[in-house]
Design a protein around this motif. Structure first.
Motif, mmCIF file in Angstrom:
data_model
loop_
_atom_site.group_PDB
_atom_site.id
_atom_site.type_symbol
_atom_site.label_atom_id
_atom_site.label_comp_id
_atom_site.label_asym_id
_atom_site.label_seq_id
_atom_site.Cartn_x
_atom_site.Cartn_y
_atom_site.Cartn_z
ATOM 1 N N LEU A 1 0.825 -1.196 0.000
ATOM 2 C CA LEU A 1 0.000 0.000 0.000
ATOM 3 C C LEU A 1 0.867 1.256 0.000
ATOM 4 C CD1 LEU A 1 -2.858 1.182 0.087
ATOM 5 C CD2 LEU A 1 -2.766 1.040 2.594
ATOM 6 N N LEU A 2 2.006 1.202 0.684
ATOM 7 C CA LEU A 2 2.932 2.349 0.643
ATOM 8 C C LEU A 2 3.408 2.592 -0.783
ATOM 9 C CD1 LEU A 2 5.181 1.949 3.830
ATOM 10 C CD2 LEU A 2 3.313 3.555 3.446
ATOM 11 N N ASP A 3 3.626 1.508 -1.545
ATOM 12 C CA ASP A 3 4.032 1.663 -2.942
ATOM 13 C C ASP A 3 2.928 2.346 -3.752
ATOM 14 O OD1 ASP A 3 6.436 0.443 -2.418
ATOM 15 O OD2 ASP A 3 5.780 -1.553 -3.081
ATOM 16 N N VAL A 4 1.674 1.999 -3.468
ATOM 17 C CA VAL A 4 0.552 2.656 -4.148
ATOM 18 C C VAL A 4 0.545 4.144 -3.835
ATOM 19 C CG1 VAL A 4 -1.974 2.795 -4.294
ATOM 20 C CG2 VAL A 4 -0.853 0.562 -4.181
ATOM 21 N N PHE A 5 0.771 4.473 -2.575
ATOM 22 C CA PHE A 5 0.807 5.881 -2.183
ATOM 23 C C PHE A 5 1.957 6.607 -2.883
ATOM 24 C CE2 PHE A 5 -1.310 5.111 2.235
ATOM 25 C CZ PHE A 5 -2.519 4.904 1.594
ATOM 26 N N GLN B 1 3.289 5.919 -5.734
ATOM 27 C CA GLN B 1 3.020 6.080 -7.169
ATOM 28 C C GLN B 1 1.957 7.144 -7.436
ATOM 29 O OE1 GLN B 1 2.011 2.138 -8.535
ATOM 30 N NE2 GLN B 1 3.960 1.271 -7.816
ATOM 31 N N ASP B 2 1.240 7.530 -6.417
ATOM 32 C CA ASP B 2 0.224 8.578 -6.540
ATOM 33 C C ASP B 2 0.912 9.916 -6.292
ATOM 34 O OD1 ASP B 2 -1.863 10.369 -6.343
ATOM 35 O OD2 ASP B 2 -3.115 9.110 -5.065
ATOM 36 N N SER B 3 1.054 10.703 -7.322
ATOM 37 C CA SER B 3 1.806 11.959 -7.224
ATOM 38 C C SER B 3 0.974 13.121 -6.709
ATOM 39 C CB SER B 3 2.377 12.327 -8.602
ATOM 40 O OG SER B 3 1.326 12.460 -9.550
#
Length: 682
Positions: free
Chosen positions: A357-361, A363-365
């Motif tokens: 989930l941290l990776d998803v965050f 990738q969200d700029s």
């Protein structure tokens, strides 16, 4: 019949009519069609019976007398023919149902065919049926003695539960009405009264306070949470409002403007011992209330992604004083030291951070929008969605109910329901059922509808529908027959009262009618257990029933706190039902007889004794021996009639004689760590 297109997550359409009244599984439309064809064939074949060929009540009574002669010969000779009437003029009921239903209160008739069979359950033991009658619960035409006329409009199966509100308060949980009671529990848990007014239901507003939310969470977490709560926490209770991303971002931006200066200005706590934090967390049994990624209790928020959701500073403050942020929180205040809290915080962040989930965050700029237009859009969304109906937030907005009043929805005319463009059956129950399952199913461009999507099973929707159908203006005419419980709220006083509030004992235990039944009712605890055991248990608790999820936490009571609570329980929470000083009647010989009875009655099927036994009931040897823990008077009274002490308890009533109950009591009291039980001579 329901024919709407298959929705995501559904295998086939389902309607109220197709819901199986015997369980949670519904029939497919093809099965439903076949069943309806059979029903019509049966109806057509029965027409000659309905029109002129129905058996008279005299015929039924003759058959009943014949059954009596076989089952109870002594009663058949005294049986009197004639019409029987039950009810009372004060409630305007004069039912003749028992003219044919002759065995409803006779246990000997439990296996005979209808209409002579015993009434199921223990309802007649709790209701004075000879005064209340039959039709207040079952409906129908009680004045008729002709079957087709008497049964016209009669309620079947779970639908009978919709009549309980004639006598009982709308919000009362009833053991004998499991479906409507489940609906009431859901109604409270989902905080439906936040939007809908129902007389008798108070608006709970159980959602977390949003004051200072910008100091305890992150913008991206909040945005993704608002887009789909269950995407973030699979067992989240918050419904899905199906927001667009721009709207979720605007609402998150607005909420991030609410800061807590004390949290913002407090330095982050030092690093702790992760391993020791895990040990403390397990000893405190946090999992009894909190699930961790879906595993554990169900009474508090899931902590499975706590490391993604908050920061160490806020979490430290929350554990140290849970009621600072949530004054009405049911979380107890543990006596942790600051060092212990730091250890717990670091363990939670190390173990329960979802790095995917941290990776998803990452990738969200997107950044937190700070422009006034976006923040104002979030403010308007907050007001439009009526977020204040569930959450506290000091933003100057008034709390406003959005949905229609539901006090009398059970008698609302069908014409008043807007079925939109659907082709569902035009019935009250069909509309309510479908509306709960899929809130926007009746939406049209002119009537978009605002109710969010809750995460409910079809059985949940069914039980909620039954509950709502019970909301009518019908009430039993005489207040003397109304079953309204005592509304007084028990409040313990003094230092013991303050400790009970501090440690939130009412969150799990019921005491003199107040609190929840998640753990043992403590109203008679001072007559049940021994003082020495109680003090030791408060100092270091253990699992009494390992198969249960909820377990007593280790609160780290000080010796003084444990002494105060022990004194209060032993002196205040007692019962005159329990005989005193029974130990003087116990002898070694009686204990030997009790051991034989203990084995004959199969007690070890449910109770542990040594390394053998079942897990349904409490252990007699694990943690503490029965003779060290329990008082003899309580054991004796319990054995005589468990249901008298705890209504509905699973333990059967063996109808033991006084001698048998005393013998088993003697045996259980002999299970002690003392050198010998304090018995007299044989």
């Amino acid at each position: 019949m329901s024919l709407f297109p298959v929705l995501p997550g559904m295998n086939w359409p389902i309607s109220w009519d197709s819901f199986d009244r015997y369980g949670s599984k519904a029939m497919k439309p093809s099965d439903l069609f076949a069943q309806r064809c059979i029903r019509w064939l049966v109806i057509l074949a029965s027409l000659p019976v309905w029109f002129g060929c129905s058996r008279s009540w005299e015929t039924y009574q003759s058959q009943y007398r014949q059954i009596l002669s076989e089952i109870k010969p002594e009663s058949s000779n005294t049986f009197e023919f004639g019409i029987r009437t039950v009810g009372h003029e004060e409630i305007r009921v004069a039912d003749r149902c028992t003219t044919c239903h002759l065995g409803i209160d006779d246990p000997a008739m439990s296996e005979v065919p209808q209409p002579f069979r015993t009434h199921p359950g223990n309802y007649l033991q709790k209701h004075d049926w000879q005064k209340i009658g039959c039709t207040p619960c079952h409906g129908g035409n009680g004045s008729s003695t002709e079957q087709h006329s008497a049964h016209a409009g009669m309620l079947r199966y779970e639908m009978v539960e919709t009549r309980c509100s004639l006598c009982h308060p709308r919000d009362q949980i009833l053991e004998g009405a499991p479906h409507t009671s489940h609906g009431k529990t859901l109604f409270r848990d989902l905080q439906c009264t936040g939007c809908h007014y129902v007389e008798g239901f108070a608006p709970p507003r159980q959602g977390p306070s949003l004051n200072g939310i910008g100091s305890r969470t992150h913008f991206k977490w909040l945005k993704y949470w608002l887009l789909n709560p269950r995407e973030m926490i699979p067992n989240a209770k918050m419904p899905n409002f199906h927001l667009k991303e721009e709207h979720a971002a605007a609402l998150a931006a607005y909420l991030m403007t609410f800061r807590d200066p004390e949290i913002d200005n407090t330095p982050e706590p030092p690093e702790g011992d992760i391993v020791e934090g895990g040990n403390i967390l397990r000893r405190a049994r946090c999992i009894s209330c909190h699930p961790f990624n879906g595993r554990g209790g169900h009474l508090a928020p899931d902590l499975g992604r706590i490391g993604n959701k908050t920061n160490r500073t806020w979490l430290f403050a929350k554990i140290k004083d849970p009621h600072r942020f949530e004054p009405l929180s049911t979380m107890p205040q543990f006596n942790f030291t600051d060092e212990q809290i730091v250890n717990i915080v670091d363990y939670l962040f190390d173990e329960y951070t979802d790095y995917d989930l941290l990776d998803v965050f990452d990738q969200d700029s997107s950044a937190v929008p700070t422009d006034s237009a976006t923040v104002d859009m979030g403010r308007r969304l907050y007001k439009e969605l009526r977020c204040n109906n569930c959450h506290f937030l000091d933003n100057g907005m008034e709390w406003m109910r959005l949905g229609p009043k539901l006090t009398y929805i059970g008698e609302k005319p069908v014409e008043a329901f807007d079925f939109g463009e659907t082709d569902f059956s035009r019935t009250r129950e069909e509309y309510i059922f479908q509306k709960i399952r899929t809130p926007k199913i009746f939406a049209t461009p002119k009537n978009p509808q605002k109710m969010p999507q809750f995460f409910l099973s079809d059985r949940d929707a069914y039980d909620l529908t039954l509950m709502l159908l019970s909301f009518t203006s019908n009430r039993i005419p005489s207040p003397r027959f109304a079953a309204y419980p005592d509304t007084g709220v028990y409040q313990p006083e003094g230092e013991a009262g303050r400790l009970i509030e501090k440690f939130q004992c009412f969150s799990c235990h019921r005491i003199n009618g107040r609190g929840f039944n998640l753990a043992y009712d403590l109203s008679m605890e001072g007559s049940r257990v021994k003082r020495e055991w109680l003090y030791d248990y408060l100092m270091v608790s253990y699992s009494i029933r390992p198969i249960l999820v909820e377990r007593m936490p280790i609160f780290n009571f000080t010796p003084h706190e444990a002494e105060v609570l022990t004194d209060y329980i032993m002196e205040e929470l007692t019962s005159n039902l329990i005989p005193q000083n029974l130990e003087s009647r116990l002898t070694p010989g009686l204990a030997r007889q009790g051991q034989i009875l203990f084995e004959e009655k199969g007690c070890m099927a449910c109770h542990i004794l040594g390394d053998k036994g079942g897990y349904v009931g409490p252990s007699f040897t694990t943690g503490a021996l029965a003779g060290d823990k329990l008082q003899a008077g309580w054991v004796f009274r319990w054995l005589k009639n468990p249901q008298e002490i705890v209504p509905g308890v699973l333990e059967p009533n063996y109808n033991l004689s006084d001698e048998e109950a005393l013998a088993i009591t003697a045996y259980l009291m002999s299970l002690t760590s003392k050198e010998s039980a304090h018995y007299g001579t044989d």
